[in-house]
Structure formats: C-alpha cells, structure tokens
Motif scaffolding. Structure first.
Motif, PDB file in Angstrom:
ATOM      1  N   LYS A   1     -11.410   8.933   3.601  1.00  0.00           N
ATOM      2  CA  LYS A   1     -12.034   8.119   2.550  1.00  0.00           C
ATOM      3  C   LYS A   1     -13.461   8.599   2.269  1.00  0.00           C
ATOM      4  O   LYS A   1     -13.898   8.638   1.115  1.00  0.00           O
TER       5      LYS A   1
ATOM      6  N   ASN B   1      -5.138   6.390  -3.649  1.00  0.00           N
ATOM      7  CA  ASN B   1      -4.992   5.965  -2.266  1.00  0.00           C
ATOM      8  C   ASN B   1      -4.862   7.205  -1.381  1.00  0.00           C
ATOM      9  O   ASN B   1      -3.769   7.725  -1.182  1.00  0.00           O
TER      10      ASN B   1
ATOM     11  N   ASN C   1      -8.382   8.402   8.886  1.00  0.00           N
ATOM     12  CA  ASN C   1      -8.309   7.764   7.563  1.00  0.00           C
ATOM     13  C   ASN C   1      -9.702   7.403   7.046  1.00  0.00           C
ATOM     14  O   ASN C   1      -9.975   7.534   5.851  1.00  0.00           O
TER      15      ASN C   1
ATOM     16  N   HIS D   1      -1.260  10.119   5.069  1.00  0.00           N
ATOM     17  CA  HIS D   1       0.080  10.295   4.491  1.00  0.00           C
ATOM     18  C   HIS D   1       0.036  11.045   3.152  1.00  0.00           C
ATOM     19  O   HIS D   1       1.036  11.616   2.732  1.00  0.00           O
ATOM     20  N   SER D   2      -1.113  11.062   2.506  1.00  0.00           N
ATOM     21  CA  SER D   2      -1.268  11.807   1.256  1.00  0.00           C
ATOM     22  C   SER D   2      -0.981  13.287   1.457  1.00  0.00           C
ATOM     23  O   SER D   2      -0.493  13.973   0.560  1.00  0.00           O
TER      24      SER D   2
ATOM     25  N   SER E   1      -5.037   8.982   2.109  1.00  0.00           N
ATOM     26  CA  SER E   1      -4.938   8.740   3.549  1.00  0.00           C
ATOM     27  C   SER E   1      -4.184   9.901   4.182  1.00  0.00           C
ATOM     28  O   SER E   1      -3.789  10.847   3.504  1.00  0.00           O
TER      29      SER E   1
ATOM     30  N   THR F   1       0.844  -1.188   0.000  1.00  0.00           N
ATOM     31  CA  THR F   1       0.000   0.000   0.000  1.00  0.00           C
ATOM     32  C   THR F   1       0.882   1.240   0.000  1.00  0.00           C
ATOM     33  O   THR F   1       1.926   1.272   0.658  1.00  0.00           O
ATOM     34  N   THR F   2       0.466   2.228  -0.744  1.00  0.00           N
ATOM     35  CA  THR F   2       1.146   3.506  -0.738  1.00  0.00           C
ATOM     36  C   THR F   2       0.083   4.585  -0.760  1.00  0.00           C
ATOM     37  O   THR F   2      -0.996   4.397  -1.317  1.00  0.00           O
ATOM     38  N   ALA F   3       0.409   5.682  -0.155  1.00  0.00           N
ATOM     39  CA  ALA F   3      -0.493   6.831  -0.204  1.00  0.00           C
ATOM     40  C   ALA F   3      -0.125   7.664  -1.426  1.00  0.00           C
ATOM     41  O   ALA F   3       1.055   7.820  -1.741  1.00  0.00           O
TER      42      ALA F   3
END
Length: 195
Positions: free
Chosen positions: A122, A134, A118, A138-139, A136, A8-10
């Motif tokens: 979403k 993606n 998070n 961290h985005s 979140s 998974t990556t933001a």
C-alpha cells in the motif's frame, strides 16, 4: 482483513507497470520488495508460499518444487531466465551469503508477515502512484494469470486450462472469475444490443 459484511478483492497490476515498478524499487534500494513483487508476478504463487522461498530454491536450478501451503499440492515452478538475473542482482545487493536463508527477511531478521507485506504494498502504491485500486499480495498472483492469458492469443482456452491447473482451481470457470474475465464477458453482452 476486511470488515464483516464487506467484499474485498485484489486487483491485478498491469504487466508493464509491474516491470517498471520492479526496476524502480531496485534503483531506489528496496531490493526485497523489488524481488517480492517480481517473484509474485513471475511465479504466480500465493503469499504463504512466497514467504517460504529461499535463495537456494530460486538459484540452485532453473526450477524448484514446493508443496503449496494452502492446498498441500505439489507445485513445480520454473524460474524465468531473464528474471533469474534480477534475483542474482538482488541477492548481491542485499549481501546474502547463506543460500538457505529465506528471501524476504525484515531488518529484525524475521520473514515478513503477510500483513506487513500488504502494508508495504500500500505504501508502494501511494509512493509510485500506481493505478490499481485494491493492491495487495494477491494482486501479484492475478498479474501472473492475466499476463499468461493475454499472451496466449488464439490459445486463450488452453491458457485458461493451464492456469486452472497451476492455480489448483476446480474448473476453468473459477479461473475466469478469478481473473475477472467472466464479469467482463457478461458485461459485453449489453453491447450486443442496438438502439
């Protein structure tokens, strides 16, 4: 949390999209998430550090100091003057009268958990039809990094060095990978070929 064996990556949110989102959330009365997204993108902090922010930290001076929770390294963050006015508007709209109070409180009078934030992000992605895969916490940190890099123009290498230091990365290469720049550079290699 991701499933075992999955990656998974933001993804970062485009800067102008983020600014519009902050304004729309404020207009729609979601002052806390408007402020959270703004703080994430303007400060480039991890969610663990964003959750610890107090009104006093944000408004007492034009900068604040914290020890990052993950690295325990000291970080000085400057509060952008334009963004500061948004912070003040959010504080007023939320009716905050205690400057020592954390900024991101739920209706239950507790600081939002990372998981809850998070989930809210979403929901925001869906409600506002955001074009980010993606999305979140961290985005927001990545949006900060991408904006600094993109605004640097001819000083791109210097910007990467500064970001590497701000993010406490061990090298500029790590920062490039983090921002998705390394993959982009590598893929551009294929465009050098003629047919």
């Amino acid at each position: 949390m991701s499933l075992k064996g999955t990656r998974t990556t933001a993804d970062y949110i485009e800067w102008n999209t983020m600014l519009t989102l902050i304004r729309r959330l404020y207009k729609d009365g979601d002052y806390t998430m408007s402020l959270f997204i703004g703080c994430g993108c303007f400060f480039g902090l991890r969610v663990s550090d964003l959750r610890r922010l107090t009104w006093k930290m944000l408004l007492e001076s034009d900068r604040f100091v914290l020890n990052e929770q993950k690295t325990n390294k000291r970080r000085v963050v400057k509060v952008n003057a334009d963004f500061r006015s948004h912070i003040e508007k959010c504080m007023s709209a939320l009716g905050v009268d205690d400057m020592d109070k954390p900024c991101f409180m739920s209706r239950k009078n507790m600081v939002y958990s990372t998981q809850r934030i998070n989930v809210k992000l979403k929901e925001i992605k869906s409600k506002y039809h955001l074009k980010v895969d993606n999305f979140s916490c961290h985005s927001l940190r990545k949006a900060f990094g991408r904006r600094v890099f993109e605004q640097s123009g001819e000083n791109a290498q210097l910007a990467l060095v500064k970001l590497s230091e701000l993010f406490n990365h061990s090298s500029v290469t790590i920062t490039k990978i983090y921002l998705g720049l390394r993959e982009k550079e590598l893929l551009e290699t294929y465009d050098l070929l003629d047919f």
